[in-house]
Motif scaffolding. Structure first.
Motif, PDB file in Angstrom:
ATOM      1  N   VAL A   1      57.055  31.921  22.443  1.00  0.00           N
ATOM      2  CA  VAL A   1      57.054  30.468  22.276  1.00  0.00           C
ATOM      3  C   VAL A   1      58.176  30.078  21.318  1.00  0.00           C
ATOM      4  CG1 VAL A   1      55.700  28.445  21.611  1.00  0.00           C
ATOM      5  CG2 VAL A   1      54.562  30.423  22.647  1.00  0.00           C
ATOM      6  N   PRO A   2      59.116  29.229  21.741  1.00  0.00           N
ATOM      7  CA  PRO A   2      60.239  28.857  20.864  1.00  0.00           C
ATOM      8  C   PRO A   2      59.826  27.806  19.836  1.00  0.00           C
ATOM      9  CG  PRO A   2      60.461  27.739  22.975  1.00  0.00           C
ATOM     10  CD  PRO A   2      59.256  28.642  23.098  1.00  0.00           C
ATOM     11  N   LEU A   3      59.298  28.252  18.725  1.00  0.00           N
ATOM     12  CA  LEU A   3      58.793  27.333  17.711  1.00  0.00           C
ATOM     13  C   LEU A   3      59.926  26.759  16.870  1.00  0.00           C
ATOM     14  CD1 LEU A   3      55.674  29.304  16.444  1.00  0.00           C
ATOM     15  CD2 LEU A   3      55.659  27.225  17.841  1.00  0.00           C
ATOM     16  N   ASP A   4      59.836  25.474  16.608  1.00  0.00           N
ATOM     17  CA  ASP A   4      60.757  24.810  15.691  1.00  0.00           C
ATOM     18  C   ASP A   4      60.109  24.628  14.319  1.00  0.00           C
ATOM     19  OD1 ASP A   4      63.149  23.122  15.008  1.00  0.00           O
ATOM     20  OD2 ASP A   4      61.608  21.586  14.844  1.00  0.00           O
ATOM     21  N   SER A   5      58.792  24.429  14.311  1.00  0.00           N
ATOM     22  CA  SER A   5      58.077  24.286  13.036  1.00  0.00           C
ATOM     23  C   SER A   5      56.644  24.757  13.222  1.00  0.00           C
ATOM     24  CB  SER A   5      58.100  22.825  12.563  1.00  0.00           C
ATOM     25  OG  SER A   5      57.338  21.997  13.433  1.00  0.00           O
ATOM     26  N   TRP A   6      56.025  25.126  12.090  1.00  0.00           N
ATOM     27  CA  TRP A   6      54.625  25.587  12.066  1.00  0.00           C
ATOM     28  C   TRP A   6      54.148  25.414  10.632  1.00  0.00           C
ATOM     29  CZ3 TRP A   6      51.667  28.136  16.007  1.00  0.00           C
ATOM     30  CH2 TRP A   6      50.479  28.715  15.586  1.00  0.00           C
ATOM     31  N   ALA A   7      53.153  24.592  10.409  1.00  0.00           N
ATOM     32  CA  ALA A   7      52.707  24.313   9.048  1.00  0.00           C
ATOM     33  C   ALA A   7      51.225  23.976   9.042  1.00  0.00           C
ATOM     34  CB  ALA A   7      53.503  23.152   8.442  1.00  0.00           C
ATOM     35  N   TYR A   8      50.578  24.271   7.924  1.00  0.00           N
ATOM     36  CA  TYR A   8      49.174  23.919   7.719  1.00  0.00           C
ATOM     37  C   TYR A   8      49.079  22.882   6.604  1.00  0.00           C
ATOM     38  CZ  TYR A   8      48.201  28.371  10.119  1.00  0.00           C
ATOM     39  OH  TYR A   8      48.156  29.410  11.018  1.00  0.00           O
TER      40      TYR A   8
END
Length: 380
Positions: A57-64
């Protein structure tokens, strides 16, 4: 932050404990983006295969974002928002509600459980390793699917995107993300609803109603069982229909009735296919020929997936013919303008009537009468 005050048996003040938990989640997010297995494992043992399942999966951002913290001592339960964007496809993040459990040992917090919050759906990678196929205008993500099948979905989506742009215009992302779980049950898990609600439904589009300056990150979710048995024409119409929902989402608000949003999507799907009303609206045609034509446009409740199949079909067909009538008699630009005008209202009451008056120059009663005559003329 609710539930985050007071002191626990670990000796930390609540705000300090919250900060420590948020720090763990921040480190976990960075590890996901960096595909750093060692850093990810250092934050806890929950979802040990997440990085592998997410790798394609080409993620640009990931945050909690921690929203609630309950418990004291060495065990806490956290509510958090997971926000992520797919690179090249999402202008706004997908927001998923998560419930996490963390344990504190040797002075460090670690995540031991990470699940969808109550009434929230799974993420596709929670069902297995994701395969990704990029098209010219699409990204297809699948689990337990052959790459050749996903490539065929991408080819269909690549035809759907320009078809929708030709109908709606260029003021949308002009890209679509399609998610293909391995089964109907997987579809239900993604949507956080019983799978039985979607039996026979080929695809749905997720996303909150718009009305804001930026469109949310929609996903088209395919039911591989129902979609797989369709012919080439049916597959194209379905994916074009769902892509139309993506395109119009920013101006689809709680004021937009389902007969309009679903009717417009069907109008886009059937546009320039050459299908006649008799071919595309068999259930409504049967009602007209039996002398029981509809007296009014369908209510939102008529579009329930778990209700009567004939009633559902007539609802879709009625909305389609209403949009088709506007395009035929007033022009496609007026149809688009009417759709946007309805969505420009904050409340449902009066939205359709006011939009009809301002865009088409008639009130809701006049429109309904014309639609009833149009239905009889096309299907009688």
């Amino acid at each position: 932050m609710a539930g985050a005050c007071g002191c626990g048996a670990d000796g930390l003040r609540g705000d300090a404990r919250s900060a420590a938990v948020q720090d763990v989640l921040d480190k976990r997010a960075r590890a996901v983006l960096d595909q750093d297995g060692a850093a990810y494992r250092a934050t806890g043992g929950a979802d040990p295969y997440l990085l592998l399942d997410l790798a394609a999966v080409p993620l640009d951002s990931w945050a909690y974002r921690l929203t609630r913290l309950d418990g004291s001592g060495t065990r806490v339960h956290a509510a958090a928002e997971l926000r992520y964007r797919v690179d090249g496809y999402d202008k706004e993040p997908v927001v998923a509600e998560r419930t996490l459990t963390l344990l504190r040992k040797d002075g460090r917090w670690r995540v031991v459980d990470d699940e969808p919050a109550a009434k929230s759906g799974q993420q596709l990678w929670e069902q297995g390793r994701v395969t990704a196929v990029k098209g010219a205008h699409s990204l297809v993500l699948g689990v337990d699917q052959q790459r050749s099948v996903l490539k065929s979905y991408a080819a269909i989506a690549d035809e759907a995107v320009p078809a929708v742009t030709d109908a709606w215009g260029k003021k949308w992302a002009r890209r679509v993300v399609v998610m293909v779980p391995g089964s109907l049950d997987g579809m239900g898990d993604l949507l956080g609803s019983p799978a039985a609600n979607y039996r026979g439904i080929a695809a749905v589009t997720t996303g909150e109603a718009g009305g804001a300056r930026t469109a949310p990150a929609d996903r088209v979710i395919v039911n591989p069982e129902a979609y797989g048995v369709l012919g080439a024409f049916g597959k194209q119409v379905v994916l074009t229909h769902e892509t139309a929902h993506v395109a119009t989402r920013a101006v689809t608000t709680p004021a937009t009735p389902l007969w309009l949003s679903e009717g417009y999507a069907d109008w886009t799907g059937y546009r320039r296919t050459g299908r006649t009303p008799a071919e595309a609206a068999p259930e409504l045609r049967r009602a007209v020929q039996q002398g029981t034509p509809p007296g009014s446009l369908p209510e939102d409740a008529d579009f329930g997936f778990s209700g009567d199949a004939g009633r559902l079909a007539r609802a879709y067909e009625s909305g389609w013919l209403a949009c088709r009538m506007i395009a035929d008699r007033w022009g496609e630009a007026k149809l688009n303008g009417f759709y946007a005008a309805v969505g420009g209202h904050r409340r449902r009451a009066g939205a359709v009537d006011e939009a009809l008056r301002s865009v088409l120059g008639l009130d809701e009663d006049d429109f309904t009468a014309k639609w009833r005559a149009y239905v009889r003329g096309e299907l009688g």
